[in-house]
Design an enzyme around this catalytic site. Structure first.
Site, short mmCIF file in Angstrom:
data_model
loop_
_atom_site.label_atom_id
_atom_site.label_comp_id
_atom_site.label_asym_id
_atom_site.label_seq_id
_atom_site.Cartn_x
_atom_site.Cartn_y
_atom_site.Cartn_z
N CYS A 54 8.52 -28.01 19.61
CA CYS A 54 7.62 -27.86 20.70
C CYS A 54 7.19 -26.32 20.07
CB CYS A 54 8.17 -27.94 22.02
SG CYS A 54 9.59 -26.66 22.44
N ARG A 99 11.31 -27.90 26.34
CA ARG A 99 11.01 -29.59 25.96
C ARG A 99 11.84 -29.78 24.72
NH1 ARG A 99 4.79 -29.18 25.25
NH2 ARG A 99 5.12 -27.48 24.52
N ASP A 144 3.66 -28.58 28.51
CA ASP A 144 4.61 -27.54 28.52
C ASP A 144 4.73 -26.98 29.88
OD1 ASP A 144 6.06 -25.31 28.00
OD2 ASP A 144 4.81 -24.21 26.64
#
Length: 143
Positions: free
Chosen positions: A9, A15, A115
């Site tokens: 990410c 994440r 996000d």
């Protein structure tokens, strides 16, 4: 075949570590690790991401965010990313890795995972559910 799985990410604190821990749990005989395109190097998992994951029964060991490198891309058998723009970032860094880079949401209509960084706990809950669902689909394919 696909024994070295890299999850990517941006910051490598929300994440990708969450997906890493879920995939490690589901695929104990595989090597699963994570990195970030703009990593907050050496930071642990974001506190809210960790709290939400643990509320959902996932153990989150201490984590140290690390920057994605060409070498990490080269070593990985498959690279899983959260958003299409992450594929582009990997392609710029390591063009040869393009063919083994896929969205975590590949098996779910190429779903992108937003996000949640610096957003509400509800955003983290939503993102956790997306990551868990898509990690489960990948673990079934990678077994």
């Amino acid at each position: 075949m696909f024994n070295n799985i890299l999850v990517v990410c941006v910051g490598n604190i929300c994440r990708s570590p969450t997906a890493e821990f879920l995939l490690k749990q589901a695929l104990p005989h595989k090597t699963v690790h994570s990195a970030g395109l703009g990593a907050l190097v050496d930071h642990d998992t974001d506190a809210t991401a960790k709290q939400v994951a643990e509320q959902n029964g996932l153990t989150c060991p201490t984590h140290k965010a690390r920057q994605l490198t060409k070498e990490l891309c080269r070593q990985a058998d498959v690279i899983l990313v959260m958003e299409s723009k992450h594929k582009e970032g990997i392609t710029k860094l390591a063009p040869e890795a393009r063919g083994k880079t896929f969205l975590l949401g590949q098996w779910n209509n190429n779903q992108e995972i937003p996000d949640p960084y610096k957003k509400s706990e509800e955003a983290f809950q939503h993102v956790y559910q997306l990551i868990a669902e898509n990690s489960k689909l990948w673990s079934q394919k990678l077994k």
